[in-house]
Design a protein around this motif. Structure first.
Motif, mmCIF file in Angstrom:
data_model
loop_
_atom_site.group_PDB
_atom_site.id
_atom_site.type_symbol
_atom_site.label_atom_id
_atom_site.label_comp_id
_atom_site.label_asym_id
_atom_site.label_seq_id
_atom_site.Cartn_x
_atom_site.Cartn_y
_atom_site.Cartn_z
ATOM 1 N N ILE A 22 39.765 46.245 69.450
ATOM 2 C CA ILE A 22 38.634 45.574 68.817
ATOM 3 C C ILE A 22 37.348 46.381 69.016
ATOM 4 O O ILE A 22 36.542 46.538 68.091
ATOM 5 C CB ILE A 22 38.476 44.145 69.374
ATOM 6 C CG1 ILE A 22 39.660 43.269 68.929
ATOM 7 C CG2 ILE A 22 37.161 43.521 68.915
ATOM 8 C CD1 ILE A 22 39.721 41.927 69.628
ATOM 9 N N ALA A 23 37.160 46.898 70.231
ATOM 10 C CA ALA A 23 35.970 47.709 70.516
ATOM 11 C C ALA A 23 35.949 48.953 69.641
ATOM 12 O O ALA A 23 34.904 49.333 69.104
ATOM 13 C CB ALA A 23 35.939 48.083 71.993
ATOM 14 N N MET A 24 37.100 49.590 69.482
ATOM 15 C CA MET A 24 37.168 50.795 68.654
ATOM 16 C C MET A 24 36.892 50.446 67.197
ATOM 17 O O MET A 24 36.194 51.199 66.488
ATOM 18 C CB MET A 24 38.557 51.428 68.790
ATOM 19 C CG MET A 24 38.661 52.787 68.135
ATOM 20 S SD MET A 24 37.620 54.018 68.965
ATOM 21 C CE MET A 24 37.187 55.076 67.589
ATOM 22 N N ALA A 25 37.412 49.323 66.737
ATOM 23 C CA ALA A 25 37.169 48.895 65.358
ATOM 24 C C ALA A 25 35.686 48.640 65.117
ATOM 25 O O ALA A 25 35.135 49.028 64.077
ATOM 26 C CB ALA A 25 37.979 47.631 65.051
ATOM 27 N N ASP A 26 35.018 48.003 66.083
ATOM 28 C CA ASP A 26 33.583 47.740 65.953
ATOM 29 C C ASP A 26 32.791 49.048 65.890
ATOM 30 O O ASP A 26 31.843 49.174 65.109
ATOM 31 C CB ASP A 26 33.089 46.889 67.128
ATOM 32 C CG ASP A 26 33.574 45.456 67.058
ATOM 33 O OD1 ASP A 26 33.972 45.020 65.950
ATOM 34 O OD2 ASP A 26 33.564 44.766 68.098
ATOM 35 N N ILE A 27 33.178 50.012 66.705
ATOM 36 C CA ILE A 27 32.498 51.314 66.698
ATOM 37 C C ILE A 27 32.656 51.980 65.331
ATOM 38 O O ILE A 27 31.697 52.521 64.767
ATOM 39 C CB ILE A 27 33.059 52.209 67.812
ATOM 40 C CG1 ILE A 27 32.566 51.710 69.178
ATOM 41 C CG2 ILE A 27 32.656 53.670 67.603
ATOM 42 C CD1 ILE A 27 33.240 52.385 70.352
ATOM 43 N N LEU A 28 33.856 51.940 64.782
ATOM 44 C CA LEU A 28 34.086 52.558 63.476
ATOM 45 C C LEU A 28 33.277 51.873 62.388
ATOM 46 O O LEU A 28 32.673 52.536 61.529
ATOM 47 C CB LEU A 28 35.580 52.501 63.128
ATOM 48 C CG LEU A 28 36.507 53.380 63.977
ATOM 49 C CD1 LEU A 28 37.951 53.190 63.550
ATOM 50 C CD2 LEU A 28 36.099 54.844 63.873
ATOM 51 N N GLN A 29 33.240 50.535 62.405
ATOM 52 C CA GLN A 29 32.492 49.810 61.375
ATOM 53 C C GLN A 29 31.007 50.112 61.454
ATOM 54 O O GLN A 29 30.350 50.303 60.426
ATOM 55 C CB GLN A 29 32.744 48.308 61.518
ATOM 56 C CG GLN A 29 34.123 47.878 61.039
ATOM 57 C CD GLN A 29 34.337 46.385 61.186
ATOM 58 O OE1 GLN A 29 34.059 45.803 62.231
ATOM 59 N NE2 GLN A 29 34.825 45.760 60.142
ATOM 60 N N ARG A 30 30.453 50.156 62.674
ATOM 61 C CA ARG A 30 29.022 50.423 62.822
ATOM 62 C C ARG A 30 28.691 51.869 62.444
ATOM 63 O O ARG A 30 27.603 52.152 61.942
ATOM 64 C CB ARG A 30 28.570 50.143 64.251
ATOM 65 C CG ARG A 30 28.551 48.672 64.610
ATOM 66 C CD ARG A 30 27.682 48.440 65.843
ATOM 67 N NE ARG A 30 28.147 49.204 66.989
ATOM 68 C CZ ARG A 30 29.034 48.789 67.865
ATOM 69 N NH1 ARG A 30 29.584 47.588 67.725
ATOM 70 N NH2 ARG A 30 29.393 49.537 68.898
ATOM 71 N N THR A 31 29.625 52.776 62.680
ATOM 72 C CA THR A 31 29.375 54.178 62.371
ATOM 73 C C THR A 31 29.461 54.450 60.871
ATOM 74 O O THR A 31 28.597 55.103 60.290
ATOM 75 C CB THR A 31 30.383 55.078 63.108
ATOM 76 O OG1 THR A 31 30.313 54.818 64.510
ATOM 77 C CG2 THR A 31 30.097 56.546 62.838
ATOM 78 N N ILE A 32 30.492 53.925 60.250
ATOM 79 C CA ILE A 32 30.747 54.224 58.836
ATOM 80 C C ILE A 32 29.756 53.510 57.930
ATOM 81 O O ILE A 32 29.327 54.044 56.909
ATOM 82 C CB ILE A 32 32.189 53.827 58.475
ATOM 83 C CG1 ILE A 32 33.175 54.675 59.268
ATOM 84 C CG2 ILE A 32 32.449 54.015 56.980
ATOM 85 C CD1 ILE A 32 34.549 54.097 59.307
ATOM 86 N N HIS A 33 29.394 52.281 58.319
ATOM 87 C CA HIS A 33 28.439 51.483 57.543
ATOM 88 C C HIS A 33 28.941 51.379 56.102
ATOM 89 O O HIS A 33 30.007 50.822 55.872
ATOM 90 C CB HIS A 33 27.046 52.112 57.646
ATOM 91 C CG HIS A 33 25.935 51.214 57.251
ATOM 92 N ND1 HIS A 33 25.786 49.954 57.781
ATOM 93 C CD2 HIS A 33 24.912 51.391 56.374
ATOM 94 C CE1 HIS A 33 24.715 49.389 57.248
ATOM 95 N NE2 HIS A 33 24.169 50.239 56.388
ATOM 96 N N ASP A 34 28.200 51.899 55.123
ATOM 97 C CA ASP A 34 28.644 51.817 53.735
ATOM 98 C C ASP A 34 29.070 53.177 53.188
ATOM 99 O O ASP A 34 29.094 53.389 51.976
ATOM 100 C CB ASP A 34 27.548 51.213 52.854
ATOM 101 C CG ASP A 34 26.263 52.015 52.885
ATOM 102 O OD1 ASP A 34 26.188 52.979 53.665
ATOM 103 O OD2 ASP A 34 25.333 51.680 52.135
#
Length: 374
Positions: free
Chosen positions: A268-280
């Motif tokens: 979950i932590a890794m998924a959150d990092i990816l979502q915040r990094t990739i953004h749109d």
């Protein structure tokens, strides 16, 4: 009757869909609050309508505060829709954009409170009849403005994401706009709350259809989504994008040492990092187990390298600030998807191979460090 229909519709939607939403986050919280407000609107609206023109202090109280609630609630629902859509499509908006929105909503809330003492939005006369005033149009502009802002954000994000993300915004926009137009043009009827109820039901219906493409644990897209979009990419031969394959280092050790529930927290932590990094800029996909694929709507390798550096930076920041018993680390492989030069299988194999080369280098370095420490 229209509002009762809306209340029943939202009650059915809540009973059948709320428990299916992924884990708590700003996106889902906004949607749930919007559902609650929409349901309350459908109950309050007919009560206010019933008190219209009736004598007595109670009727006046209901008219004043009930209408004030409806003005404020409609504005909040527009805002919550904006928050939901922006989070769902592009992970949020800039701080300046968010501050402007908060300022508008804050001033709108202040205006509703002022209206109780100095009417400028609506007034209730001595016979308990409701009358629109010039401030009504301010709130109409606010509600429409926030909704139009969400549409602009959506299409801007679509422009950046290409074909990677989609949400049928018309399921929210059209029912609400029809209800708002009807109530604005035909003074005395009540259709906004019912239109909002249909819009919210449409959002939940769309999300339910989307669940097949979502990983339940992380909230990321899943392999079904990837397989579906591979077919889309295959039909769009001009599509060129960058792909990343990521794998958590020492994930088995996390599970063995701390248990699978802690391992889930790492995912979950890794998924959150990816979502915040990739953004749109693209989408993150949980490919299998502790493997993730990121698709970026760009062929610019310098930009992709910058995102990789940011992923590592955010992982380091997480490790420094988190109280979790584990430390995150990932190996990353990168490749270019160009269907004019290769197949989708070749693309997946390329980024998978690159990722394993990166992983071998990671373990070689750590093995050497362990040997020196001994």
């Amino acid at each position: 009757m229209v509002n009762i229909f809306g209340a029943v519709l939202l009650a059915v939607v809540a009973a059948g869909n709320v428990w299916k939403l992924p884990r708590k986050n700003l996106e889902n919280t906004s949607l749930l609050v919007m559902l609650i407000l929409g349901f309350l609107n459908c109950l309050i609206d007919p009560i206010v309508f019933t008190s219209e023109g009736r004598p007595g202090a109670l009727a006046k109280f209901i008219n004043i505060y009930g209408n004030g609630w409806l003005y404020g609630s409609n504005m909040y629902c527009s805002t919550l829709w904006f928050v939901f859509l922006s989070q769902h499509i592009c992970g949020g908006v800039s701080r300046i954009h968010a501050k402007i929105l908060k300022t508008v909503v804050g001033l709108g809330t202040l205006g509703v409170l002022i209206n109780f003492f100095c009417p400028f939005i609506f007034s209730i006369d001595g016979n308990n009849h409701y009358h629109r005033m010039w401030g009504y149009w301010i709130y109409t502009v606010i509600d429409y403005g926030i909704t139009m802002d969400s549409i602009v954000v959506y299409f801007w994000s679509r422009r950046r994401n290409g074909i990677l993300k989609y949400f049928p915004i018309w399921v929210y926009f059209f029912p609400l706009m029809i209800g708002t137009f009807a109530q604005t043009l035909f003074y005395g009827i009540s259709t906004i709350s019912a239109g909002l109820a249909v819009s919210i039901a449409g959002i939940f219906s769309s999300l339910q259809n989307e669940l097949i493409f979502r990983d339940r644990l992380t909230g990321l897209y899943n392999r079904v989504y990837l397989d579906r979009h591979m077919n889309v990419f295959s039909r769009k031969r001009r599509t060129v994008m960058t792909g990343l394959m990521l794998d958590l280092n020492s994930f088995k050790k996390i599970n063995d040492d701390f248990g699978h529930s802690v391992g889930d927290r790492a995912l979950i932590a890794m998924a959150d990092i990816l979502q915040r990094t990739i953004h749109d800029e693209g989408v993150a996909i949980r490919y299998a187990g502790d493997e993730f694929i990121v698709l970026l709507n760009t062929a610019d390798q310098e930009k992709a390298d910058g995102l990789i550096r940011e992923i590592h930076y955010r992982i380091e920041k997480f490790n420094n600030n988190s109280k979790a018993p584990f430390k995150l680390s990932t190996s990353i492989g990168k490749g270019l998807l160009d269907l004019k030069k290769g197949t989708m299988d070749e693309f997946i194999n390329t980024i998978d191979r690159e990722m394993y080369e990166n992983k071998k280098a990671y373990y070689a370095v750590h093995s050497e460090n362990d040997r020196r420490l001994r």
